[in-house]
Design a protein around this motif. Structure first.
Motif, PDB file in Angstrom:
ATOM      1  N   ASP A  29     -10.589 -11.232 -13.161  1.00  0.00           N
ATOM      2  CA  ASP A  29     -11.803 -11.391 -13.967  1.00  0.00           C
ATOM      3  C   ASP A  29     -12.998 -10.649 -13.381  1.00  0.00           C
ATOM      4  OD1 ASP A  29     -10.229 -12.999 -15.478  1.00  0.00           O
ATOM      5  OD2 ASP A  29     -11.061 -14.890 -14.755  1.00  0.00           O
ATOM      6  N   THR A  30     -13.142 -10.694 -12.058  1.00  0.00           N
ATOM      7  CA  THR A  30     -14.317 -10.080 -11.452  1.00  0.00           C
ATOM      8  C   THR A  30     -14.078  -8.601 -11.172  1.00  0.00           C
ATOM      9  OG1 THR A  30     -14.691 -12.211 -10.397  1.00  0.00           O
ATOM     10  CG2 THR A  30     -16.008 -10.358  -9.575  1.00  0.00           C
ATOM     11  N   LEU A  31     -12.876  -8.271 -10.707  1.00  0.00           N
ATOM     12  CA  LEU A  31     -12.632  -6.906 -10.246  1.00  0.00           C
ATOM     13  C   LEU A  31     -11.754  -6.088 -11.198  1.00  0.00           C
ATOM     14  CD1 LEU A  31     -12.126  -7.957  -6.522  1.00  0.00           C
ATOM     15  CD2 LEU A  31     -14.153  -6.848  -7.500  1.00  0.00           C
ATOM     16  N   GLY A  32     -11.311  -6.707 -12.303  1.00  0.00           N
ATOM     17  CA  GLY A  32     -10.586  -5.957 -13.333  1.00  0.00           C
ATOM     18  C   GLY A  32      -9.188  -5.503 -12.952  1.00  0.00           C
ATOM     19  N   MET A  33      -8.607  -6.151 -11.969  1.00  0.00           N
ATOM     20  CA  MET A  33      -7.254  -5.755 -11.541  1.00  0.00           C
ATOM     21  C   MET A  33      -6.227  -6.489 -12.407  1.00  0.00           C
ATOM     22  SD  MET A  33      -7.637  -3.793  -8.779  1.00  0.00           S
ATOM     23  CE  MET A  33      -9.221  -3.081  -9.139  1.00  0.00           C
ATOM     24  N   THR A  34      -6.038  -6.016 -13.641  1.00  0.00           N
ATOM     25  CA  THR A  34      -5.187  -6.778 -14.563  1.00  0.00           C
ATOM     26  C   THR A  34      -3.701  -6.449 -14.430  1.00  0.00           C
ATOM     27  OG1 THR A  34      -5.666  -5.157 -16.271  1.00  0.00           O
ATOM     28  CG2 THR A  34      -7.008  -7.169 -16.260  1.00  0.00           C
ATOM     29  N   ALA A  35      -3.349  -5.596 -13.482  1.00  0.00           N
ATOM     30  CA  ALA A  35      -1.913  -5.447 -13.203  1.00  0.00           C
ATOM     31  C   ALA A  35      -1.369  -6.725 -12.575  1.00  0.00           C
ATOM     32  CB  ALA A  35      -1.665  -4.268 -12.263  1.00  0.00           C
ATOM     33  N   VAL A  36      -2.267  -7.512 -12.020  1.00  0.00           N
ATOM     34  CA  VAL A  36      -1.880  -8.789 -11.420  1.00  0.00           C
ATOM     35  C   VAL A  36      -1.850  -9.815 -12.552  1.00  0.00           C
ATOM     36  CG1 VAL A  36      -2.375 -10.394  -9.555  1.00  0.00           C
ATOM     37  CG2 VAL A  36      -3.245  -8.059  -9.433  1.00  0.00           C
ATOM     38  N   LYS A  37      -0.676 -10.375 -12.836  1.00  0.00           N
ATOM     39  CA  LYS A  37      -0.517 -11.250 -14.000  1.00  0.00           C
ATOM     40  C   LYS A  37      -0.482 -12.708 -13.578  1.00  0.00           C
ATOM     41  CE  LYS A  37       0.183  -7.586 -16.530  1.00  0.00           C
ATOM     42  NZ  LYS A  37      -1.035  -7.002 -17.098  1.00  0.00           N
ATOM     43  N   GLU A  38      -0.922 -13.564 -14.493  1.00  0.00           N
ATOM     44  CA  GLU A  38      -0.741 -14.996 -14.237  1.00  0.00           C
ATOM     45  C   GLU A  38       0.430 -15.513 -15.059  1.00  0.00           C
ATOM     46  OE1 GLU A  38      -4.063 -17.647 -14.203  1.00  0.00           O
ATOM     47  OE2 GLU A  38      -2.749 -19.403 -14.068  1.00  0.00           O
ATOM     48  N   GLY A  39       1.494 -15.876 -14.371  1.00  0.00           N
ATOM     49  CA  GLY A  39       2.673 -16.384 -15.069  1.00  0.00           C
ATOM     50  C   GLY A  39       2.814 -17.883 -14.986  1.00  0.00           C
ATOM     51  N   CYS A  40       2.330 -18.473 -13.881  1.00  0.00           N
ATOM     52  CA  CYS A  40       2.515 -19.922 -13.751  1.00  0.00           C
ATOM     53  C   CYS A  40       1.362 -20.629 -13.067  1.00  0.00           C
ATOM     54  CB  CYS A  40       3.825 -20.245 -13.035  1.00  0.00           C
ATOM     55  SG  CYS A  40       3.814 -19.860 -11.279  1.00  0.00           S
ATOM     56  N   GLY A  41       0.621 -19.952 -12.207  1.00  0.00           N
ATOM     57  CA  GLY A  41      -0.491 -20.605 -11.526  1.00  0.00           C
ATOM     58  C   GLY A  41      -0.068 -21.617 -10.498  1.00  0.00           C
ATOM     59  N   GLU A  42       1.225 -21.630 -10.136  1.00  0.00           N
ATOM     60  CA  GLU A  42       1.679 -22.618  -9.164  1.00  0.00           C
ATOM     61  C   GLU A  42       2.596 -22.006  -8.107  1.00  0.00           C
ATOM     62  OE1 GLU A  42       4.718 -25.218 -10.779  1.00  0.00           O
ATOM     63  OE2 GLU A  42       4.350 -24.436 -12.762  1.00  0.00           O
ATOM     64  N   GLY A  43       2.515 -20.705  -7.957  1.00  0.00           N
ATOM     65  CA  GLY A  43       3.263 -20.060  -6.885  1.00  0.00           C
ATOM     66  C   GLY A  43       4.760 -19.994  -7.100  1.00  0.00           C
ATOM     67  N   GLU A  44       5.197 -20.218  -8.344  1.00  0.00           N
ATOM     68  CA  GLU A  44       6.636 -20.288  -8.592  1.00  0.00           C
ATOM     69  C   GLU A  44       7.229 -19.016  -9.187  1.00  0.00           C
ATOM     70  OE1 GLU A  44       8.931 -22.654  -8.009  1.00  0.00           O
ATOM     71  OE2 GLU A  44       7.504 -23.978  -7.019  1.00  0.00           O
ATOM     72  N   CYS A  45       6.415 -18.153  -9.816  1.00  0.00           N
ATOM     73  CA  CYS A  45       7.033 -17.075 -10.606  1.00  0.00           C
ATOM     74  C   CYS A  45       6.813 -15.679 -10.033  1.00  0.00           C
ATOM     75  CB  CYS A  45       6.572 -17.128 -12.051  1.00  0.00           C
ATOM     76  SG  CYS A  45       4.958 -16.384 -12.355  1.00  0.00           S
ATOM     77  N   GLY A  46       5.809 -15.486  -9.199  1.00  0.00           N
ATOM     78  CA  GLY A  46       5.644 -14.186  -8.548  1.00  0.00           C
ATOM     79  C   GLY A  46       4.978 -13.113  -9.395  1.00  0.00           C
ATOM     80  N   ALA A  47       4.564 -13.418 -10.638  1.00  0.00           N
ATOM     81  CA  ALA A  47       3.932 -12.395 -11.476  1.00  0.00           C
ATOM     82  C   ALA A  47       2.607 -11.935 -10.874  1.00  0.00           C
ATOM     83  CB  ALA A  47       3.712 -12.922 -12.894  1.00  0.00           C
ATOM     84  N   CYS A  48       1.997 -12.787 -10.058  1.00  0.00           N
ATOM     85  CA  CYS A  48       0.684 -12.477  -9.484  1.00  0.00           C
ATOM     86  C   CYS A  48       0.788 -11.922  -8.066  1.00  0.00           C
ATOM     87  CB  CYS A  48      -0.174 -13.735  -9.477  1.00  0.00           C
ATOM     88  SG  CYS A  48       0.469 -14.987  -8.347  1.00  0.00           S
ATOM     89  N   SER A  49       1.985 -11.449  -7.698  1.00  0.00           N
ATOM     90  CA  SER A  49       2.199 -11.000  -6.318  1.00  0.00           C
ATOM     91  C   SER A  49       1.252  -9.868  -5.921  1.00  0.00           C
ATOM     92  CB  SER A  49       3.634 -10.484  -6.138  1.00  0.00           C
ATOM     93  OG  SER A  49       4.564 -11.507  -6.381  1.00  0.00           O
ATOM     94  N   VAL A  50       0.681  -9.988  -4.743  1.00  0.00           N
ATOM     95  CA  VAL A  50      -0.086  -8.911  -4.126  1.00  0.00           C
ATOM     96  C   VAL A  50       0.299  -8.877  -2.650  1.00  0.00           C
ATOM     97  CG1 VAL A  50      -2.039  -9.235  -5.716  1.00  0.00           C
ATOM     98  CG2 VAL A  50      -2.084 -10.367  -3.491  1.00  0.00           C
ATOM     99  N   LEU A  51      -0.173  -7.859  -1.943  1.00  0.00           N
ATOM    100  CA  LEU A  51       0.040  -7.847  -0.499  1.00  0.00           C
ATOM    101  C   LEU A  51      -1.247  -8.293   0.176  1.00  0.00           C
ATOM    102  CD1 LEU A  51       1.929  -4.438  -0.045  1.00  0.00           C
ATOM    103  CD2 LEU A  51       2.898  -6.703  -0.481  1.00  0.00           C
ATOM    104  N   LYS A  52      -1.092  -9.219   1.101  1.00  0.00           N
ATOM    105  CA  LYS A  52      -2.239  -9.654   1.902  1.00  0.00           C
ATOM    106  C   LYS A  52      -1.899  -9.289   3.344  1.00  0.00           C
ATOM    107  CE  LYS A  52      -4.963 -13.780   3.070  1.00  0.00           C
ATOM    108  NZ  LYS A  52      -4.523 -14.717   4.104  1.00  0.00           N
ATOM    109  N   ASP A  53      -2.695  -8.445   3.920  1.00  0.00           N
ATOM    110  CA  ASP A  53      -2.398  -7.911   5.245  1.00  0.00           C
ATOM    111  C   ASP A  53      -0.952  -7.425   5.320  1.00  0.00           C
ATOM    112  OD1 ASP A  53      -5.012  -8.423   6.138  1.00  0.00           O
ATOM    113  OD2 ASP A  53      -4.505 -10.514   6.523  1.00  0.00           O
ATOM    114  N   GLY A  54      -0.530  -6.770   4.258  1.00  0.00           N
ATOM    115  CA  GLY A  54       0.794  -6.160   4.216  1.00  0.00           C
ATOM    116  C   GLY A  54       1.922  -7.101   3.855  1.00  0.00           C
ATOM    117  N   LYS A  55       1.617  -8.387   3.701  1.00  0.00           N
ATOM    118  CA  LYS A  55       2.674  -9.364   3.382  1.00  0.00           C
ATOM    119  C   LYS A  55       2.577  -9.793   1.927  1.00  0.00           C
ATOM    120  CE  LYS A  55       3.899 -10.097   7.782  1.00  0.00           C
ATOM    121  NZ  LYS A  55       5.131  -9.456   8.240  1.00  0.00           N
ATOM    122  N   LEU A  56       3.728  -9.977   1.322  1.00  0.00           N
ATOM    123  CA  LEU A  56       3.771 -10.411  -0.075  1.00  0.00           C
ATOM    124  C   LEU A  56       3.261 -11.851  -0.191  1.00  0.00           C
ATOM    125  CD1 LEU A  56       4.979  -9.319  -2.827  1.00  0.00           C
ATOM    126  CD2 LEU A  56       6.954 -10.779  -2.323  1.00  0.00           C
TER     127      LEU A  56
END
Lengths: 160, 284, 721
Positions: A29-56
């Motif tokens: 919403d703030t940064l417009g990175m819409t390649a990141v999808k919301e599939g479940c909002g509970e950490g179960e589906c992985g649609a919102c996966s990004v790398l944080k300090d190189g880790k998924l």
């Protein structure tokens, strides 16, 4: 609200956000990175996966308070690199893309795997994608896509 | 809306905890899910929170004397890949959730959730792990089974933070670990079973059995375990039916959306039988 | 850099794979789904729903709303408008009034600019009810527990079919074997939750939606505002999976949404979160099928008496059509004598059931396949050996006394599956060893397109193909790309006919103000029916190819010759052509935990001719794994009217680790009236795998299995019995 400073796709970002807000919402919403999808909002589906300090990680359960000083990579930061393009083409050529909603997360999961293990076997690929749900493909062609990315990436010397 | 904090140092975290009672959120894999709210809205925490995953002082694992120390902020993925961690604990961690969640979640977070279905927690019971709790004025440690008092309930005080899990080094003759999840990966567990057997001179020197998701807390019985010490194969074989019965009395699972009490009980007893077969094998 | 699209299919077989036209955009995250779209002054809406399964709605107390916030309810429907969605029938209400029929029924919409404020306001809405006695199960519905929900008897639809002379058989003295087969709810679990945005633009209500059927939605909502259908414009957004879940159900969102847009005149977005999507959207119909089968002294089936009931939930929606499909599928691929079938769709106070890939056929086929395997076990025969005696043949008769016109290649397909899976040898070995392992097998078919004369009488599909001055070709159809690959396969058909590269063919985004109505994206009809029209239109275009400037061609549906159907008596050819399938699944059951490990999955399908091998195999893999989820993992229970497994942590769909790769093979069998010989396939590939899995476990544990999901809890219970 608090100023939170982090690196997004190689560039410094400062956002004013509640530390408990979800990284996913700030990215979309703030940064417009819409390649990141919301599939479940509970950490179960992985649609919102990004790398944080190189880790998924699942950005839907990462609070902004945990992002201070971190390095975040979304598909937007990966897709035009040799590494990202290689995975995107490999999935596309393997028939691994159907409805496409899980695919950005699948690209991130494959990138995280191949960085650690450039020549994974089928079992390792299946384990690496096990937190990314897909309802269309039955996973066969996704697994083949990662294998193809591994083979092509090796030829191109992507992980050297 | 709940107040939230981002301490920059461990000392600050301890101070915020003392002054506000803010609940620490490490990986967020449980709390961010439990208190999630629709897209674009803030999580619905019922109390102040503080996000501690950035605290480097709280990360790391190392050997100290006869103990493995896993600092509270250490991610599960680090534990999974560390060679100084007991292989059964590593295996249990590897079977938890999925790679992305293991990059976030922590063992201490798991313990503080106090879910009877926590798989790694079941292994920690069997390994005799202790937890280290720190406040601005004191540090204390206690066995994990004293720390967890019921589903979601612990004795963590309002000014304390869990700072480490301390696991006595353990070498056994053979180990047994089974998690029965709702599916083959990224699954919550229906039940789990951890067993260790140490045999010296054909007699049981040490036997441990911990059972997850079959009661309000992980089931382990020092009384039943100690009765086995010193037994040889024949003795154990004779005693086995009685022992099984006594364990069965302690297995009191419930029906929920993941499984049935009946299935949990039956399967747990079947796994106990498999562990007993392993014990017999080690004794012969 | 990405390679260009390979156009080998122009010279070689049409099935020669191409990279899908949508693949790169989707895989690079550039594809924009509904939740990704930006609108000026966008407002968000939260659905306010019934928390009671059956109750009188006494009062809805809404707090004082800040400026810019609205509560929209039935009171906002304009004069002349109806509080009904015009789906197939007009029964589902836009907003509940006076009473509620199920948990999750829409009562109102709370609309405003800030989602945090909406969430807080939502909690302050106080709804008071007077509870009534609900009915949740098929039996409770049939018993009219708590009084009728629908009509006098809770029967949405009841049909009877008869083939041969069952009356004389069942008054005789044959051995009768009885059976009861149960299937449960199933959640679609498309990865993209339901979502849409409504706007008021240039005097029209414009809905941009994740959906399968833009024209359905237009029809469903126009009457609410008492406007012409042309005043509603529905534009499909890129759709992240649907599986039938975005066929009718989006109407239930669009109805309240257009009322909100009518009142507020600003863009309003509704996007469900996953918890809402699992808890409060339609599911696959649960079913109960009872068989009484008469067996003669030679152990041959001489008659079958079948009673199917499906749980339709609180509103009818398409339950009667789902019931028809279930009935027409309940003899699977067999030509059995003397059949009597009764079917009932029952009203209850669960969330209304609706379309889901297969549309009744998976329930009918699962019941038939399990019953046939139980007969085989009772008669001491192997499943495959027993079942193949009854394979329908060309010219054979269906349960609607129609004729199988096409060549039936089941024997050839069976040979392939037996060979690939090692069915016979493995089962012999496992049986001898007494191992809890086995290979199960199932047979199935699926009629393509709408039932009977539905394509001719109801849908009347029209397509348009145009070429502009620059020789770019565009396909105009209302059938959507939702993951199945239709965008690419439709363009391949046109490109192949015209002999031009795929890069020069475009697929117009379905929008009811732009594309003609070629019907909904359902019933495995898109390629077989609409693809054929695209082929014909492209041929027509080819004749005018050398004309100057822009040219275009339109084609309307024509029913293939020789198809006879009576839509009142359900007699004749229910479908013009069928896809056929065989699935084998090998399992090993853990002795301690009753967990099942799937060792192998083999399928052979006849889908006519594949338009793209890779897309077809992708559909096979996806359909089979989704069906294995249905058969093994996906338990969805109702407790006091609410779904108990309402998160992705508890509603368990397969991950990468649950099943091995599906080995998928095809036999070609060109269908004259399909494009390049193609038949329908999207649903076929779902229809059989659950039965193959259940049959395998059944053999491994040597107990009859009568219900799905076949989970460890069920297996444990069967082993103890």
């Amino acid at each position: 609200m608090q100023h939170i400073t982090f690196i997004l796709n190689g560039e410094k970002q400062v956002v004013n956000a509640d530390p408990s807000s979800r990284l996913l919402d700030i990215l979309r919403d703030t940064l417009g990175m819409t390649a990141v999808k919301e599939g479940c909002g509970e950490g179960e589906c992985g649609a919102c996966s990004v790398l944080k300090d190189g880790k998924l990680v699942n950005s839907c359960i990462v609070p902004m308070g945990s992002v201070q000083g971190a390095e975040i990579t979304t598909l937007e930061g990966l897709r035009d690199t040799a590494e990202g393009e290689n995975i995107i083409s490999a999935y596309s050529d393997s028939g691994a893309v159907q409805c496409g909603f899980c695919t950005p997360g699948m690209v991130m999961a494959a990138a995280a795997l191949l960085r650690e293990n450039p020549e994974p076997d089928e079992q390792e690929i299946r384990e690496a994608l096990s937190g990314n749900l897909c309802r269309c493909t039955g996973y066969n062609l996704l697994v083949k896509g990662v294998t193809l990315a591994s083979e092509r990436g090796k030829e191109k010397g992507i992980w050297q | 809306m709940a107040v939230s904090y981002v301490p920059a140092t461990f000392e600050e975290a301890v101070r915020i905890r003392r002054e506000t009672g803010a609940v620490p959120v490490a990986g967020g894999t449980d709390l961010m899910v439990r208190y999630r709210s629709p897209a674009g809205t803030l999580p619905d925490f019922p109390w102040p929170v503080m996000f501690i995953s950035g605290l480097k002082e709280m990360k790391g694992l190392f050997l100290e004397g006869v103990e493995l120390v896993i600092k509270a902020g250490t991610e599960l993925a680090v534990i999974e890949h560390s060679e100084i961690v007991h292989p059964v604990l590593r295996e249990a961690v590897r079977q938890m959730a999925a790679p992305a969640l293991r990059n976030l979640g922590t063992l201490s977070g798991n313990i503080c959730n106090a879910s009877p279905a926590g798989d790694a927690v079941c292994v920690l019971y069997a390994l005799g792990a202790e937890v280290e709790l720190t406040s601005s004025s004191r540090m204390r440690r206690m066995p994990i089974e004293h720390f967890i008092t019921g589903p979601g309930r612990t004795v963590l005080k309002g000014d304390e933070l869990m700072t480490a899990v301390r696991i006595p080094l353990h070498s056994e003759s053979a180990s047994f670990y089974r998690k029965v999840g709702t599916r083959k990966a990224n699954a919550l567990s229906k039940l789990s079973c951890t067993g260790f057997i140490t045999v010296t001179e054909n007699r049981i020197a040490d036997m441990r059995l911990a059972l997850g998701a079959v009661g309000p807390v992980v089931v382990r019985s020092a009384e039943l375990e100690s009765q086995c010490i010193g037994m040889d194969l024949n003795h154990f074989r004779n005693y086995k039916p009685d022992l099984r019965k006594q364990f069965a009395e302690r297995v009191k699972p419930i029906d929920d959306q993941r499984s049935t009490a009946e299935y949990r009980k039956e399967t747990t007893l079947n796994l106990i039988d498999e562990f007993f077969m392993l014990i017999e094998k080690e004794l012969s | 850099m990405h390679q260009p699209i390979n156009n080998d299919f122009l010279q070689k077989a049409i099935g020669t794979p191409v990279r899908r036209l949508d693949a790169l955009d989707k895989a690079s995250g550039r594809a924009i789904y509904i939740a990704d779209m930006k609108f000026d002054g966008l407002l968000y809406a939260r659905m306010i729903r019934s928390s009671r399964a059956r109750a009188r709605l006494l009062q809805v107390a809404v707090p004082d709303l800040p400026e810019g916030y609205y509560f929209i309810s039935s009171k906002d429907i304009p004069e002349g408008g109806e509080n009904r969605l015009y789906m197939i029938t007009k029964d589902w209400r836009v907003f509940a009034e006076d009473t509620v029929r199920y948990i999750g029924e829409t009562i109102g919409l709370l609309v405003g600019p800030d989602r945090n404020v909406l969430r807080d306001l939502e909690r302050e809405i106080d709804i008071s009810y007077e509870d009534l006695e609900p009915a949740f199960t098929i039996d409770e519905g049939l018993a009219v527990k708590g009084g009728p929900i629908h009509g006098e008897d809770n029967i949405f639809a009841e049909y009877h079919l008869k083939k041969g002379d069952p009356d004389s058989i069942f008054s005789g003295s044959y051995r009768i074997i009885e059976d009861e087969i149960l299937t449960g709810f199933q959640e679609h679990a498309y990865m993209e939750p339901q979502g849409m945005v409504g706007e008021y633009k240039n005097g029209k209500y414009v809905i941009t939606a994740s959906c399968q059927c833009p024209y359905y939605m237009r029809k469903a909502v126009a009457g609410i505002l008492a406007v012409d259908q042309e005043d509603i414009v529905v534009s499909q957004a890129i759709t992240g999976g649907a599986f039938g879940g975005k066929e009718h159900f989006p109407d239930v969102i669009a109805g309240p949404l257009v009322v909100a847009v009518h009142v507020i005149r600003k863009p309003v977005q509704i996007v469900f979160d996953r918890h809402e999507d699992i808890s409060f959207t339609a599911k696959r119909h649960p079913s109960r099928t009872r068989f009484r089968t008469a067996i003669d002294e030679n152990n041959r089936i001489v008659g079958m008496d079948i009673d199917i009931a499906i749980n339709g939930g609180g509103y009818q929606s398409c339950s009667h059509i789902v019931l028809q499909r279930a009935m027409f599928s309940v003899n699977s691929v067999y030509d059995l004598p003397n059949i009597r079938i009764r079917g009932r769709a029952v009203a209850t106070n669960t969330f209304p059931s609706d379309a889901f890939r297969g549309f009744g056929a998976p329930q009918g086929i699962f019941a038939c396949e399990m019953h046939m395997s139980h007969l085989a076990r009772a008669l001491g025969m192997d499943d495959a050996e027993f079942k193949q005696q009854y394979f329908v043949q060309t010219g054979g008769t269906t349960v609607t006394n129609g004729t199988i016109h096409e060549e039936v290649k089941l024997p050839e397909m069976l040979e392939k599956v037996l060979k690939a899976s090692g069915y016979t040898e493995k089962n012999r070995l496992y049986d001898r060893e007494g191992a809890a392992k086995a290979v199960g097998i199932s047979f199935y078919n699926h009629g393509g397109g709408f039932t009977g004369d539905g394509e001719k009488e109801i849908i009347k599909a029209r397509v348009r193909v145009s070429r502009d001055q620059n020789h770019k070709v565009t396909i105009y159809v209302s059938n959507v790309e939702m993951g199945q690959g239709f965008q690419t396969t439709a363009c391949k058909v046109a490109a192949k006919v015209l002999g031009i590269p795929l890069q020069d063919v475009f697929f117009q985004n379905p929008d009811t103000s732009v594309v003609p109505n070629s019907g909904p994206t359902v019933a495995s009809r898109s390629m077989m029916i609409v693809g054929k029209l695209v082929e014909r239109a492209a041929r027509q275009l080819k004749n005018t190819w050398n004309d100057q400037g822009a040219v275009e061609a339109e084609e309307d549906y024509v029913q293939p010759p020789g198809i006879e159907w009576n839509s009142t008596t359900f007699q004749g050819d229910a479908y013009p052509a069928f896809g056929w399938g065989i699935c084998a699944v090998e399992v090993a059951v853990d002795p301690a935990t009753a967990e099942v490990e799937t060792k192998g999955i083999w399928t052979v399908h006849d889908i006519g001719v594949p338009i793209d091998d890779l897309i077809v195999h992708g559909q096979v893999h996806g359909g089979v794994i989704q069906a294995l989820g249905y058969g093994s993992l996906e338990k969805l229970e109702v407790k006091n009217g609410a779904f108990l497994q309402n998160t992705f942590a508890d509603y368990i769909i397969p991950t990468t680790m649950d099943f091995p790769a599906v080995e998928s093979d095809l036999v070609e069998n060109p269908y004259e009236y399909g494009p390049f010989g193609a038949k329908g396939m999207g649903e076929l590939v779902f229809d059989g795998a659950a039965a193959a899995y259940a049959a395998a476990v059944q053999k491994a544990v040597d107990r009859n299995i009568c219900s799905i999901p076949v989970n460890p809890e069920l297996i444990m219970k069967l082993r103890q019995a």
